[in-house]
Design an enzyme around this catalytic site. Sequence first.
Site, PDB file in Angstrom:
ATOM      1  N   ASP A 176      69.124 -17.404  16.137  1.00 40.59           N
ATOM      2  CA  ASP A 176      69.385 -16.555  17.373  1.00 40.59           C
ATOM      3  C   ASP A 176      70.007 -17.152  18.581  1.00 40.59           C
ATOM      4  OD1 ASP A 176      66.514 -17.440  19.355  1.00 40.59           O
ATOM      5  OD2 ASP A 176      66.547 -17.636  17.099  1.00 40.59           O
ATOM      6  N   GLU A 232      61.934 -20.017   5.240  1.00 37.88           N
ATOM      7  CA  GLU A 232      62.716 -20.869   5.415  1.00 37.88           C
ATOM      8  C   GLU A 232      63.027 -21.652   4.449  1.00 37.88           C
ATOM      9  OE1 GLU A 232      62.123 -21.973  10.141  1.00 37.88           O
ATOM     10  OE2 GLU A 232      60.833 -22.770   8.892  1.00 37.88           O
TER      11      GLU A 232
END
Length: 262
Positions: free
Chosen positions: A218, A33
């Site tokens: 998601d 990330e």
Amino acid sequence: ARHTPSLHAQCMGNSMTAPPLRSVVIMFAMEQEAAPTISRLGLASKGAFAPPLPCLAYSGTKGRLDVTIVVNGNDAHYKVAAAGTVPAALTVNAVCDKLKPDLIINAGTCGGFKAKGGAIADVYVIKESANHDRRIGIPGFSEYGVYRTATVDGSAMADALGFKQGLCSTGNSLDLAPVDMEEMLKLGAACKEMELSGIVYTAGMHGVPVLGLKAITDIVDGDKPSAEEFVQNLGKAAKAIEEATVSVLGYLEGKETLTKPL
């Protein structure tokens, strides 16, 4: 019930009384990330700064701001990213103790909700944090378990930079149990992830304000498995967080103090 720790009062009032803004720590759970943002900002690796914790630091400057990115590091036993509220809380405790930042930004990825208008790589500035998987059915403990807490008011910044806003709900599972979904619907969650509430709770003990910045990997109320979608979209969301973090730091460069709202 909402809990608003005294640290958030530090961000109230005018710029004459608000605390200074010089040192910013940006916390990520995973190297994947953080990597695009570390590279973009040209930060130098400082390695492990709080042994025996595996957390790693990368530091530099952005204009007049001293900027450090901290990642949780890898679990010593399983050799994977140390995700979840426990590693996050341990890391932020070390951050507050050793680095003493004026502001912590918890940046990273999250699940989003199509019912709330969320889409892959959308970026949210978090308005509140809460827990959706701490169910303690005893009077007084129910509210403690959820621990709904206001974060730094970044509403003006979100409007200026074009980011969405909402509540972020934290739990220690990537998948979704029906009872978790029920709780998130009650909370009105716009984001679901695995660290923020632990960071807010621990930073609050040190009086350090926290700003949440999350990009969607998601869709929680979609038709694809969360793990599959997370892996598929991690790179795209990490790029979105890179761009968002740079924009946020640019915005904060113009702030001498932690005013409310930012």
